[in-house]
Scaffold this motif. Structure first.
Motif, PDB file in Angstrom:
ATOM      1  N   VAL A  58       3.285   6.782  -6.854  1.00  0.00           N
ATOM      2  CA  VAL A  58       2.513   7.437  -7.451  1.00  0.00           C
ATOM      3  C   VAL A  58       2.937   9.075  -7.146  1.00  0.00           C
ATOM      4  O   VAL A  58       3.033   9.982  -8.151  1.00  0.00           O
ATOM      5  CB  VAL A  58       0.979   7.592  -7.119  1.00  0.00           C
ATOM      6  CG1 VAL A  58       0.342   6.479  -7.906  1.00  0.00           C
ATOM      7  CG2 VAL A  58       0.792   7.547  -5.648  1.00  0.00           C
ATOM      8  N   LEU A  59       3.593   9.170  -5.819  1.00  0.00           N
ATOM      9  CA  LEU A  59       3.957  10.551  -5.661  1.00  0.00           C
ATOM     10  C   LEU A  59       5.201  10.740  -6.412  1.00  0.00           C
ATOM     11  O   LEU A  59       5.481  11.888  -7.143  1.00  0.00           O
ATOM     12  CB  LEU A  59       4.419  10.670  -4.051  1.00  0.00           C
ATOM     13  CG  LEU A  59       3.133  11.051  -3.414  1.00  0.00           C
ATOM     14  CD1 LEU A  59       3.434  10.889  -1.597  1.00  0.00           C
ATOM     15  CD2 LEU A  59       2.609  12.357  -3.416  1.00  0.00           C
ATOM     16  N   SER A  60       6.138   9.739  -6.634  1.00  0.00           N
ATOM     17  CA  SER A  60       7.279  10.026  -7.472  1.00  0.00           C
ATOM     18  C   SER A  60       7.151  10.191  -8.873  1.00  0.00           C
ATOM     19  O   SER A  60       7.823  10.728  -9.560  1.00  0.00           O
ATOM     20  CB  SER A  60       8.318   8.854  -7.257  1.00  0.00           C
ATOM     21  OG  SER A  60       8.491   8.617  -5.870  1.00  0.00           O
ATOM     22  N   ALA A  61       5.809   9.569  -9.300  1.00  0.00           N
ATOM     23  CA  ALA A  61       5.584   9.744 -10.668  1.00  0.00           C
ATOM     24  C   ALA A  61       5.015  10.988 -11.099  1.00  0.00           C
ATOM     25  O   ALA A  61       4.583  11.388 -12.273  1.00  0.00           O
ATOM     26  CB  ALA A  61       4.717   8.751 -11.076  1.00  0.00           C
ATOM     27  N   MET A  62       4.660  11.981 -10.206  1.00  0.00           N
ATOM     28  CA  MET A  62       4.147  13.257 -10.375  1.00  0.00           C
ATOM     29  C   MET A  62       5.195  14.020 -11.405  1.00  0.00           C
ATOM     30  O   MET A  62       6.127  14.052 -11.072  1.00  0.00           O
ATOM     31  CB  MET A  62       3.993  14.173  -8.819  1.00  0.00           C
ATOM     32  CG  MET A  62       2.731  13.744  -8.261  1.00  0.00           C
ATOM     33  SD  MET A  62       2.578  14.669  -6.848  1.00  0.00           S
ATOM     34  CE  MET A  62       1.487  16.034  -7.339  1.00  0.00           C
ATOM     35  N   PRO A  63       4.395  14.465 -12.239  1.00  0.00           N
ATOM     36  CA  PRO A  63       5.341  15.378 -13.082  1.00  0.00           C
ATOM     37  C   PRO A  63       6.007  16.389 -12.635  1.00  0.00           C
ATOM     38  O   PRO A  63       5.763  17.072 -11.832  1.00  0.00           O
ATOM     39  CB  PRO A  63       4.340  15.796 -14.473  1.00  0.00           C
ATOM     40  CG  PRO A  63       3.051  15.553 -13.914  1.00  0.00           C
ATOM     41  CD  PRO A  63       3.328  14.567 -12.669  1.00  0.00           C
ATOM     42  N   ARG A  64       7.083  16.560 -13.061  1.00  0.00           N
ATOM     43  CA  ARG A  64       8.138  17.728 -12.613  1.00  0.00           C
ATOM     44  C   ARG A  64       7.819  18.934 -13.440  1.00  0.00           C
ATOM     45  O   ARG A  64       8.095  18.867 -14.528  1.00  0.00           O
ATOM     46  CB  ARG A  64       9.576  17.565 -12.753  1.00  0.00           C
ATOM     47  CG  ARG A  64      10.137  16.011 -12.210  1.00  0.00           C
ATOM     48  CD  ARG A  64      10.200  16.033 -10.673  1.00  0.00           C
ATOM     49  NE  ARG A  64      10.438  14.790 -10.019  1.00  0.00           N
ATOM     50  CZ  ARG A  64      11.742  14.418  -9.752  1.00  0.00           C
ATOM     51  NH1 ARG A  64      12.743  15.116 -10.130  1.00  0.00           N
ATOM     52  NH2 ARG A  64      11.650  13.256  -9.151  1.00  0.00           N
ATOM     53  N   VAL A  65       7.165  19.938 -12.588  1.00  0.00           N
ATOM     54  CA  VAL A  65       6.775  21.139 -13.587  1.00  0.00           C
ATOM     55  C   VAL A  65       8.069  21.794 -13.603  1.00  0.00           C
ATOM     56  O   VAL A  65       8.748  22.300 -12.704  1.00  0.00           O
ATOM     57  CB  VAL A  65       5.896  21.866 -12.632  1.00  0.00           C
ATOM     58  CG1 VAL A  65       5.367  22.986 -13.081  1.00  0.00           C
ATOM     59  CG2 VAL A  65       4.764  21.131 -12.054  1.00  0.00           C
ATOM     60  N   TYR A  97       3.049   1.792  -3.141  1.00  0.00           N
ATOM     61  CA  TYR A  97       2.407   2.369  -4.314  1.00  0.00           C
ATOM     62  C   TYR A  97       2.119   3.942  -3.955  1.00  0.00           C
ATOM     63  O   TYR A  97       2.228   4.701  -5.118  1.00  0.00           O
ATOM     64  CB  TYR A  97       0.856   1.773  -4.354  1.00  0.00           C
ATOM     65  CG  TYR A  97       0.081   2.302  -5.598  1.00  0.00           C
ATOM     66  CD1 TYR A  97      -0.983   3.210  -5.070  1.00  0.00           C
ATOM     67  CD2 TYR A  97       0.004   1.966  -6.880  1.00  0.00           C
ATOM     68  CE1 TYR A  97      -1.803   3.935  -6.140  1.00  0.00           C
ATOM     69  CE2 TYR A  97      -0.516   2.561  -7.637  1.00  0.00           C
ATOM     70  CZ  TYR A  97      -1.779   3.528  -7.524  1.00  0.00           C
ATOM     71  OH  TYR A  97      -2.263   4.107  -8.496  1.00  0.00           O
ATOM     72  N   THR A  98       1.760   4.319  -2.710  1.00  0.00           N
ATOM     73  CA  THR A  98       1.582   5.646  -2.394  1.00  0.00           C
ATOM     74  C   THR A  98       2.940   6.468  -2.847  1.00  0.00           C
ATOM     75  O   THR A  98       2.911   7.450  -3.444  1.00  0.00           O
ATOM     76  CB  THR A  98       1.276   5.907  -0.935  1.00  0.00           C
ATOM     77  OG1 THR A  98       0.148   5.060  -0.691  1.00  0.00           O
ATOM     78  CG2 THR A  98       0.936   7.374  -0.898  1.00  0.00           C
ATOM     79  N   LYS A  99       3.977   5.898  -2.395  1.00  0.00           N
ATOM     80  CA  LYS A  99       5.465   6.460  -2.821  1.00  0.00           C
ATOM     81  C   LYS A  99       5.599   6.652  -4.191  1.00  0.00           C
ATOM     82  O   LYS A  99       6.117   7.551  -4.684  1.00  0.00           O
ATOM     83  CB  LYS A  99       6.343   5.448  -2.115  1.00  0.00           C
ATOM     84  CG  LYS A  99       7.781   6.180  -2.151  1.00  0.00           C
ATOM     85  CD  LYS A  99       8.748   5.238  -1.541  1.00  0.00           C
ATOM     86  CE  LYS A  99      10.191   5.204  -2.140  1.00  0.00           C
ATOM     87  NZ  LYS A  99      10.977   6.288  -1.637  1.00  0.00           N
ATOM     88  N   ASP A 113       0.687  -1.371   0.148  1.00  0.00           N
ATOM     89  CA  ASP A 113       0.035  -0.005  -0.222  1.00  0.00           C
ATOM     90  C   ASP A 113       0.732   1.093   0.079  1.00  0.00           C
ATOM     91  O   ASP A 113       0.813   2.115  -0.766  1.00  0.00           O
ATOM     92  CB  ASP A 113      -0.761   0.056   1.536  1.00  0.00           C
ATOM     93  CG  ASP A 113      -2.316   0.198   0.899  1.00  0.00           C
ATOM     94  OD1 ASP A 113      -3.063   0.304   1.998  1.00  0.00           O
ATOM     95  OD2 ASP A 113      -2.613   0.281  -0.255  1.00  0.00           O
ATOM     96  N   LEU A 114       2.011   1.364   0.881  1.00  0.00           N
ATOM     97  CA  LEU A 114       2.560   2.405   1.007  1.00  0.00           C
ATOM     98  C   LEU A 114       3.626   2.657  -0.001  1.00  0.00           C
ATOM     99  O   LEU A 114       3.973   3.684  -0.488  1.00  0.00           O
ATOM    100  CB  LEU A 114       3.527   2.297   2.494  1.00  0.00           C
ATOM    101  CG  LEU A 114       2.808   3.089   3.710  1.00  0.00           C
ATOM    102  CD1 LEU A 114       3.757   3.181   4.586  1.00  0.00           C
ATOM    103  CD2 LEU A 114       2.202   4.656   3.225  1.00  0.00           C
TER     104      LEU A 114
END
Lengths: 203, 255
Positions: free
Chosen positions: B52-59, B48-50, B45-46
């Motif tokens: 999706v956060l890492s996969a957030m696009p770098r603006v 996966y959370t980590k 669970d954790l």
């Protein structure tokens, strides 16, 4: 880029050397500020002020991770802005297009996926994650953005937010839990695997 | 949150996912991973959370944030004096406290250093022996002055008129006792000072003052500014300086 040499030159007053360091870190700085503040304009101001502050206080940099030191300026600027917002809450105006319709910031639409549907899903998930980040207290948000979004290690984050390692670990664990719980409200965006697990654990 | 796992468990899981555990702790987690399905689910669970956060696009930064000499100079000017304002404020506050303390403690100190009042001396006793009384000499009651008349202000001067037989003890010096003389001096020799009623222990005035009404200082209080003590002015000044420099320190602080 020979970072130590550039830092030394910048400390002697060479603005060009410092500008080269800015070019190396501005994307990271902006990304952190944007994830903290959820607003492009505010993030721009925070980053600009952070770099000016960093240049004026270069004398106080005594070695270690320059990246962490710069991120400290950025997070402090973000904290100041968040405190200011708390004192004077404002309703942000959404930019209107020519057709008088609201349109999202371009950042939401950024995606590497070729298909429109994938782009939409990714944008919605990112929107959900950003929403969950905004629910966190500022000091928890800073830790999770620096570690998970930006990839800094614990010691760098500890330097950036001026907090002991143990507190960093604790805040990160709790922030991740809160985000996980928050994401349960956007189950339709999550992969089935994750959705089922969430339901199973809640029983 | 899984009810069977504690906050400590999640702390362990989070650190495990980041590779921040010691060898012993890592071994313990991996053992539990094999034996406890809830623990395994929580890790996934954790994780996966980590992810999706890492996969957030770098603006990316929308523009260059490089600095120009003008931009830096303008900000540096404002911030240059920030530490100085803080020090000035701290120093002013300290001066305020010192002046306040000295203005309050000084009168107490002078009282404590003053010699004890001398009661009727033996000479006075012998001077007015029963024999003299019998001879018709009327003793004049002794007047004890605690604080001889002095000038206004910090009590710097002794406020004693020239040629006076009264000797002042400086700032609130010791009481002055005068043994009554057998044949009091003629009126002309008595100093023409106004007796402050608060200084008299016995309310019987001398011969020269008899019949007069003793009043407080009747000076018109038109010049009230002059009546304010110097120490008060100093305290007001120090307080204002502390306040202004503190405000400047706050507004020019580095962000």
């Amino acid at each position: 880029m020979d970072e130590p040499a550039l830092i030394q030159s910048a400390q002697k007053g060479e603005l060009d050397a410092f500008n080269r360091l800015i070019l190396a870190y501005q994307d990271m700085a902006f990304n952190v500020a944007y994830r903290m503040l959820a607003d492009e304009d505010l993030a721009e101001d925070a980053v600009q002020n952070a770099f000016i502050s960093a240049y004026n206080n270069l004398g106080s940099f005594r070695g270690g991770s320059f990246k962490a030191w710069v991120m400290r300026m950025v997070t402090n600027g973000c904290y100041d802005e968040l405190r200011r917002q708390k004192r004077r809450p404002t309703t942000p105006l959404e930019p209107m297009s020519d057709d008088n319709e609201e349109h999202d910031s371009a950042a939401w639409m950024a995606s590497d996926e070729p298909s429109a549907e994938n782009r939409m899903e990714q944008a919605e998930l990112e929107h959900a994650l950003q929403h969950c980040l905004e629910q966190l207290p500022p000091d928890f948000r800073a830790v999770v953005v620096l570690v998970d979004v930006q990839g800094l290690d614990y010691s760098e984050v500890s330097q950036s937010v001026k907090t002991p390692l143990g507190t960093i670990k604790s805040r990160l664990a709790r922030a991740r839990l809160k985000i996980r719980e928050c994401l349960q409200g956007f189950q339709e965006l999550l992969p089935e695997q994750f959705r089922l697990k969430g339901e199973a654990l809640d029983e | 949150m899984n009810k069977t796992l504690t906050q400590k468990d999640y702390l362990l899981i989070s650190a495990y996912l980041d590779g921040e555990l010691s060898v012993a702790q890592k071994t313990d987690v991996e053992k539990r991973l094999q034996s406890n399905s809830n623990f395994k689910l929580a890790i996934e669970d954790l994780a996966y959370t980590k992810r999706v956060l890492s996969a957030m696009p770098r603006v990316r930064a929308p523009r260059n944030f490089v600095l120009t000499p003008d931009k830096v100079k303008k900000t540096a000017k404002i911030q240059r004096f920030q530490p100085a304002w803080g020090m000035v404020s701290a120093f002013s506050t300290l001066m305020l406290l010192v002046i306040f303390a000295s203005s309050r403690l000084a009168p107490v100190a002078s009282l404590m250093s003053a010699p004890a009042p001398v009661m009727a001396t033996e000479a006075a006793d012998t001077a007015f022996s029963a024999e003299k009384i019998a001879n018709g000499v009327t003793p004049t009651p002794m007047i004890i002055l605690w604080n001889p008349p002095r000038a206004y202000g910090m009590g710097g001067g002794d406020g004693v008129a020239e040629g006076s037989e009264i000797t002042a003890g400086g700032m609130g010096g010791g009481p002055v006792t005068s043994a009554p003389a057998e044949n009091p001096a003629p009126l002309a020799a008595v100093p023409q000072t106004t007796l402050d009623p608060s200084n008299l222990i016995l309310g019987i005035p001398d011969a020269a003052s008899q019949g007069q009404t003793l009043t407080a200082n009747d000076e018109p209080r038109s010049n009230w500014l002059a009546s304010i003590a110097t120490s008060t002015w100093l305290m007001i000044g120090a307080g204002l300086l502390a306040l202004v420099s503190a405000l400047l320190a706050i507004f020019t602080r580095r962000r």
